[in-house]
Design a protein around this motif. Structure first.
Motif, PDB file in Angstrom:
ATOM      1  N   VAL A  98       0.860  -1.183   0.000  1.00 31.46           N
ATOM      2  CA  VAL A  98       0.000   0.000   0.000  1.00 31.46           C
ATOM      3  C   VAL A  98       0.897   1.234   0.000  1.00 31.46           C
ATOM      4  CG1 VAL A  98      -2.039  -1.048   1.041  1.00 31.46           C
ATOM      5  CG2 VAL A  98      -0.236  -0.138   2.531  1.00 31.46           C
ATOM      6  N   GLY A  99       0.411   2.315  -0.634  1.00 35.12           N
ATOM      7  CA  GLY A  99       1.269   3.482  -0.757  1.00 35.12           C
ATOM      8  C   GLY A  99       0.508   4.779  -0.908  1.00 35.12           C
ATOM      9  N   VAL A 100       1.222   5.873  -0.655  1.00 37.85           N
ATOM     10  CA  VAL A 100       0.667   7.215  -0.853  1.00 37.85           C
ATOM     11  C   VAL A 100       1.666   8.071  -1.625  1.00 37.85           C
ATOM     12  CG1 VAL A 100      -0.902   7.257   1.131  1.00 37.85           C
ATOM     13  CG2 VAL A 100       1.502   7.923   1.439  1.00 37.85           C
ATOM     14  N   LYS A 101       1.106   8.989  -2.433  1.00 39.15           N
ATOM     15  CA  LYS A 101       1.924   9.856  -3.280  1.00 39.15           C
ATOM     16  C   LYS A 101       2.034  11.242  -2.669  1.00 39.15           C
ATOM     17  CE  LYS A 101       0.118   7.240  -7.085  1.00 39.15           C
ATOM     18  NZ  LYS A 101      -0.948   7.141  -8.087  1.00 39.15           N
ATOM     19  N   THR A 102       3.244  11.775  -2.663  1.00 37.57           N
ATOM     20  CA  THR A 102       3.446  13.094  -2.073  1.00 37.57           C
ATOM     21  C   THR A 102       4.490  13.908  -2.837  1.00 37.57           C
ATOM     22  OG1 THR A 102       5.203  12.299  -0.619  1.00 37.57           O
ATOM     23  CG2 THR A 102       2.982  12.276   0.291  1.00 37.57           C
ATOM     24  N   ALA A 103       4.432  15.233  -2.645  1.00 32.01           N
ATOM     25  CA  ALA A 103       5.477  16.144  -3.124  1.00 32.01           C
ATOM     26  C   ALA A 103       5.479  17.357  -2.192  1.00 32.01           C
ATOM     27  CB  ALA A 103       5.194  16.568  -4.557  1.00 32.01           C
ATOM     28  N   ASP A 104       5.765  17.163  -0.956  1.00 31.69           N
ATOM     29  CA  ASP A 104       5.799  18.120   0.170  1.00 31.69           C
ATOM     30  C   ASP A 104       4.897  17.660   1.316  1.00 31.69           C
ATOM     31  OD1 ASP A 104       7.675  19.824  -0.908  1.00 31.69           O
ATOM     32  OD2 ASP A 104       6.234  21.358  -1.518  1.00 31.69           O
ATOM     33  N   CYS A 105       3.745  17.057   0.975  1.00 30.16           N
ATOM     34  CA  CYS A 105       2.892  16.517   2.036  1.00 30.16           C
ATOM     35  C   CYS A 105       3.661  15.402   2.749  1.00 30.16           C
ATOM     36  CB  CYS A 105       1.603  15.948   1.473  1.00 30.16           C
ATOM     37  SG  CYS A 105       0.472  17.221   0.887  1.00 30.16           S
ATOM     38  N   LEU A 106       3.149  15.021   3.912  1.00 32.73           N
ATOM     39  CA  LEU A 106       3.851  14.046   4.747  1.00 32.73           C
ATOM     40  C   LEU A 106       3.363  12.621   4.461  1.00 32.73           C
ATOM     41  CD1 LEU A 106       5.799  13.743   7.198  1.00 32.73           C
ATOM     42  CD2 LEU A 106       3.818  14.114   8.657  1.00 32.73           C
ATOM     43  N   PRO A 107       4.267  11.727   4.055  1.00 28.96           N
ATOM     44  CA  PRO A 107       3.906  10.318   3.926  1.00 28.96           C
ATOM     45  C   PRO A 107       4.207   9.608   5.248  1.00 28.96           C
ATOM     46  CG  PRO A 107       6.055  10.672   2.926  1.00 28.96           C
ATOM     47  CD  PRO A 107       5.648  11.981   3.565  1.00 28.96           C
ATOM     48  N   ILE A 108       3.231   8.856   5.746  1.00 27.60           N
ATOM     49  CA  ILE A 108       3.398   8.158   7.022  1.00 27.60           C
ATOM     50  C   ILE A 108       3.189   6.666   6.784  1.00 27.60           C
ATOM     51  CG2 ILE A 108       2.568   7.965   9.409  1.00 27.60           C
ATOM     52  CD1 ILE A 108       1.292  10.799   8.989  1.00 27.60           C
ATOM     53  N   LEU A 109       4.152   5.858   7.197  1.00 26.41           N
ATOM     54  CA  LEU A 109       4.023   4.403   7.070  1.00 26.41           C
ATOM     55  C   LEU A 109       3.913   3.805   8.472  1.00 26.41           C
ATOM     56  CD1 LEU A 109       6.697   3.656   4.278  1.00 26.41           C
ATOM     57  CD2 LEU A 109       4.235   4.086   4.015  1.00 26.41           C
ATOM     58  N   ILE A 110       2.974   2.864   8.614  1.00 26.10           N
ATOM     59  CA  ILE A 110       2.715   2.256   9.921  1.00 26.10           C
ATOM     60  C   ILE A 110       2.753   0.735   9.778  1.00 26.10           C
ATOM     61  CG2 ILE A 110       1.070   2.083  11.849  1.00 26.10           C
ATOM     62  CD1 ILE A 110      -0.277   4.646  10.783  1.00 26.10           C
ATOM     63  N   GLU A 111       3.390   0.068  10.755  1.00 28.53           N
ATOM     64  CA  GLU A 111       3.310  -1.390  10.777  1.00 28.53           C
ATOM     65  C   GLU A 111       2.870  -1.827  12.164  1.00 28.53           C
ATOM     66  OE1 GLU A 111       7.089  -3.339  10.124  1.00 28.53           O
ATOM     67  OE2 GLU A 111       7.915  -2.590  12.002  1.00 28.53           O
ATOM     68  N   ASP A 112       2.135  -2.941  12.177  1.00 28.92           N
ATOM     69  CA  ASP A 112       1.718  -3.532  13.440  1.00 28.92           C
ATOM     70  C   ASP A 112       2.375  -4.905  13.556  1.00 28.92           C
ATOM     71  OD1 ASP A 112       0.499  -4.249  15.765  1.00 28.92           O
ATOM     72  OD2 ASP A 112      -1.266  -5.056  14.753  1.00 28.92           O
ATOM     73  N   PRO A 113       3.448  -5.006  14.336  1.00 29.77           N
ATOM     74  CA  PRO A 113       4.153  -6.292  14.442  1.00 29.77           C
ATOM     75  C   PRO A 113       3.256  -7.392  15.010  1.00 29.77           C
ATOM     76  CG  PRO A 113       5.461  -4.510  15.382  1.00 29.77           C
ATOM     77  CD  PRO A 113       4.098  -3.958  15.118  1.00 29.77           C
TER      78      PRO A 113
END
Ligand SMILES: [Zn+2]
Length: 251
Positions: A98-113
């Motif tokens: 899964v992914g998000v596109k940015t060019a100044d906005c903040l991309p946040i990646l989360i994992e749940d171990p």
């Protein structure tokens, strides 16, 4: 290709720079957005290259049509492509990216171990103010996650050094996050906002320990390795930050 990774996240993931793709200026070179005026064939090739870094194909990659809102959608199968209007996407399906596109906005990646769920969140100032990261965490918790165990990485974005704002925005941010989010600039009427700091406050509210949050220092506007909407007056590409679910059990 130059992929930036967080030491905290153990799932396969990447915050790409603009290097390593086939798009031409002003989208040179790893542009991943079809909506900015780039050649569709170049974007397709770029997505293929990025997916290959995860030993995946573009069909395993699921994104959303980003609208600066706070909607969170779930990716459940390969081939879903672009899910719909939302600014966060999570999955429990092994192999999916899964992914998000940015060019100044903040991309946040989360994992749940604990459950193996992963999420990607797009947060511009509207998403940060609307605390979209909390909406995403709520969805993970609905599916068995414990907020205190999540690992969160805040990727390259416009940082407090460059995010100049005026009008009512500083007061609106201060009302939600406290005065610490506003950075006055000596001798200047305009102030700067620290979006990463604000998201850190949201994460603390959600119960994510500070030691589980990695704030990458890269500023997309200062650092020419990244696409930057502000530096390039809106005509530029988008970097696609990605995280992969490695759960054995598919839904
Ligand atoms: Zn900067």
């Amino acid at each position: 290709m130059e992929l930036i990774r967080s030491k905290l996240i153990t799932s396969p993931h990447a915050f790409p720079t603009r290097a390593g793709g086939v798009s031409l200026s002003p989208f040179a070179s790893l542009n991943t957005a079809l909506t900015v005026g780039d050649e569709p064939s170049a974007v397709a090739k770029n997505l293929e290259r990025l997916s290959a870094e995860f030993r995946a194909t573009p069909s395993q990659l699921v994104t959303v049509h980003q609208v600066h809102g706070t909607t969170v959608l779930e990716a459940t199968a390969a081939g879903q492509g672009v899910l719909g209007e939302a600014d966060a996407v999570f999955t429990r399906h092994g192999g999916l990216l899964v992914g998000v596109k940015t060019a100044d906005c903040l991309p946040i990646l989360i994992e749940d171990p604990k459950t193996g769920q992963v999420a990607a969140v797009h947060a511009g100032w509207r998403g940060v103010l609307g605390e979209i990261v909390l909406r995403a965490i709520e969805r993970l918790v609905e599916h068995g996650a414990d907020a205190s165990q999540l690992h969160v990485a805040l990727g390259p974005a416009i940082q407090a050094c460059c995010f100049e704002v005026d009008g009512e925005l500083p007061a609106r941010f201060a009302a939600v996050f406290g005065e610490g989010v506003v950075r006055p600039q000596a001798g200047k009427p305009k102030v700067h906002l620290d979006l990463s700091w604000a998201v850190g406050r949201s994460l603390a509210r959600a119960g994510v320990p500070e030691s589980h949050v990695d704030v990458l220092p890269h500023c997309t506007r200062c650092d020419a390795r990244f696409f930057s909407y502000r530096r390039e007056d809106g005509r530029t590409g988008r970097q696609l930050s990605l995280i992969q679910c490695v759960r054995e059990t598919s839904l």
